[in-house]
Scaffold this motif. Structure first.
Motif, mmCIF file in Angstrom:
data_model
loop_
_atom_site.group_PDB
_atom_site.id
_atom_site.type_symbol
_atom_site.label_atom_id
_atom_site.label_comp_id
_atom_site.label_asym_id
_atom_site.label_seq_id
_atom_site.Cartn_x
_atom_site.Cartn_y
_atom_site.Cartn_z
ATOM 1 N N LEU A 55 84.589 62.752 53.312
ATOM 2 C CA LEU A 55 86.047 63.301 53.227
ATOM 3 C C LEU A 55 85.080 65.067 54.112
ATOM 4 O O LEU A 55 85.541 65.735 54.506
ATOM 5 N N THR A 56 84.610 65.355 53.293
ATOM 6 C CA THR A 56 84.002 67.034 53.694
ATOM 7 C C THR A 56 83.529 66.985 54.735
ATOM 8 O O THR A 56 83.058 67.939 55.502
ATOM 9 N N ASN A 58 83.241 64.373 57.108
ATOM 10 C CA ASN A 58 83.754 64.180 58.835
ATOM 11 C C ASN A 58 84.563 65.713 59.260
ATOM 12 O O ASN A 58 84.795 65.996 59.840
ATOM 13 N N ARG A 59 85.616 66.303 58.024
ATOM 14 C CA ARG A 59 86.306 67.075 58.107
ATOM 15 C C ARG A 59 85.015 68.248 58.446
ATOM 16 O O ARG A 59 85.642 69.172 59.912
ATOM 17 N N GLU A 60 84.182 68.474 58.583
ATOM 18 C CA GLU A 60 83.257 70.286 59.518
ATOM 19 C C GLU A 60 82.968 69.546 60.415
ATOM 20 O O GLU A 60 82.864 70.390 61.321
ATOM 21 N N GLU A 63 85.630 69.865 62.791
ATOM 22 C CA GLU A 63 86.248 71.445 62.777
ATOM 23 C C GLU A 63 85.322 71.583 64.035
ATOM 24 O O GLU A 63 85.531 73.399 64.795
ATOM 25 N N SER A 108 93.092 63.427 64.195
ATOM 26 C CA SER A 108 91.485 62.771 63.134
ATOM 27 C C SER A 108 91.795 63.578 62.098
ATOM 28 O O SER A 108 92.129 62.890 60.666
ATOM 29 N N LEU A 109 92.256 65.247 61.900
ATOM 30 C CA LEU A 109 91.828 65.780 61.166
ATOM 31 C C LEU A 109 93.209 65.295 60.166
ATOM 32 O O LEU A 109 93.590 65.459 58.375
ATOM 33 N N LEU A 112 92.433 62.011 58.001
ATOM 34 C CA LEU A 112 91.747 61.785 56.610
ATOM 35 C C LEU A 112 92.367 61.585 55.323
ATOM 36 O O LEU A 112 92.015 60.769 54.743
ATOM 37 N N LYS A 116 91.693 58.673 53.567
ATOM 38 C CA LYS A 116 91.349 58.407 51.867
ATOM 39 C C LYS A 116 92.086 57.422 50.770
ATOM 40 O O LYS A 116 91.239 56.953 49.997
ATOM 41 N N VAL A 259 86.935 58.757 63.392
ATOM 42 C CA VAL A 259 86.228 60.331 63.621
ATOM 43 C C VAL A 259 85.223 60.636 65.508
ATOM 44 O O VAL A 259 84.776 61.125 65.845
#
Length: 300
Positions: A55-56, A58-60, A63, A108-109, A112, A116, A259
């Motif tokens: 999660l971290t 793919n979030r980064e 972004e 996408s964000l 997520l 999860k 993603v």
């Protein structure tokens, strides 16, 4: 999944099988059938750690797509002053992709959290639920949200394809044109991918059928870690310590679906913007690799 519902509670208190009754720190499964886990804690905790890391990461990654769009806009502004007859075509080709990147990154964000939920709910069902339980309603909603995103991604890609076709018509493209990268010329000879084409995102009858089939497919994939163990005694035995590997595969499928589309268009936007910028600055040797890739060797 690891054991039948009634058997699970018994195994939790039998000396030789106490591992199947371990509590799993960080995994909360309210409303599921068992108070104690049917799974060993370590593989489940590996899944939890993997999900948080993914999660971290793919979030980064999502972004980081905005700076790609900003840089493409900068190159577009520079190209506009030296693009000549190609300025309008360049604007159309790049702008449609910049808009696509931003739209997909935002959605996408927003998707997520559903990924999860789907993963952790599936893990709960594997470790706590009574044998034979189906996916929960919230789990199905999470799968549906992933598929709504997939419909959006397909629609964005179709809008980009249509924008490219309009550019080629505007340039009178009939084979090759100095304003049109060879890459796009070749790409335009293909056909739309998938069953949902068009620029709308409304849920027509066909789109709904496609989404329902995709949701059913995701649910079946989520059941596979448990169902695979029924195929043989060796699979069932191996599940005790290594069921996490099945969940890693499932997680990769879900994260990739959410993603991947935006990341691919961002990469295409970056290459296209750099190659167009470089094509009009040959005397500076700028973007030569990108120009060769997108226009072909004869462009240099």
């Amino acid at each position: 999944p690891c054991c039948a519902g009634a058997e699970c509670g018994a195994r939790a208190h039998v000396g030789g099988a106490a591992a199947f009754g371990e509590q799993i720190d960080g995994l909360e499964c309210p409303g599921f059938g068992e108070e104690r886990s049917c799974c060993k804690a370590l593989p489940a905790q590996k899944v939890l750690a993997y999900v948080e890391y993914a999660l971290t990461h793919n979030r980064e990654h999502l972004e980081s797509l905005e700076p790609v769009a900003v840089e493409a806009e900068r190159l577009l502004r520079e190209t506009a002053t030296s693009g000549g007859e190609c300025a309008d075509a360049t604007e159309a080709m790049i702008r449609s992709r910049i808009q696509g990147v931003r739209s997909l990154a935002t959605h996408s964000l927003g998707t997520l959290p559903a990924v999860k939920h789907a993963l952790l709910s599936t893990l709960c069902r594997y470790c706590y639920s009574k044998e034979g339980d189906e996916s929960t309603p919230k789990e199905m909603q999470a799968f549906q949200k992933v598929n709504v995103f997939s419909v959006l991604a397909q629609s964005v890609q179709e809008q980009i394809r249509q924008a490219d076709e309009e550019v080629m018509l505007m340039m009178g493209h009939a084979g090759s044109h100095p304003c049109i990268p060879e890459y796009l010329s070749v790409l335009s000879t293909g056909s739309p991918v998938g069953g949902n084409t068009g620029t709308h995102t409304g849920l027509g009858a066909h789109t709904f059928e496609v989404m329902q089939a995709a949701t059913d497919a995701l649910e079946a994939l989520s059941r596979w870690p448990a169902e695979r163990r029924t195929r043989s005694e060796s699979f069932r035995s191996e599940a005790a310590g290594h069921f996490d590997e099945d969940f890693f595969e499932f997680a990769n499928q879900l994260f990739g679906a959410v993603v991947g589309p935006g990341a691919r268009i961002a990469h295409q936007t970056q290459l296209l913007a750099m190659s167009i910028w470089g094509a009009f600055r040959k005397e500076l040797g700028a973007g030569r690799s990108a120009v060769r890739l997108m226009w072909g060797p004869s462009a240099l």
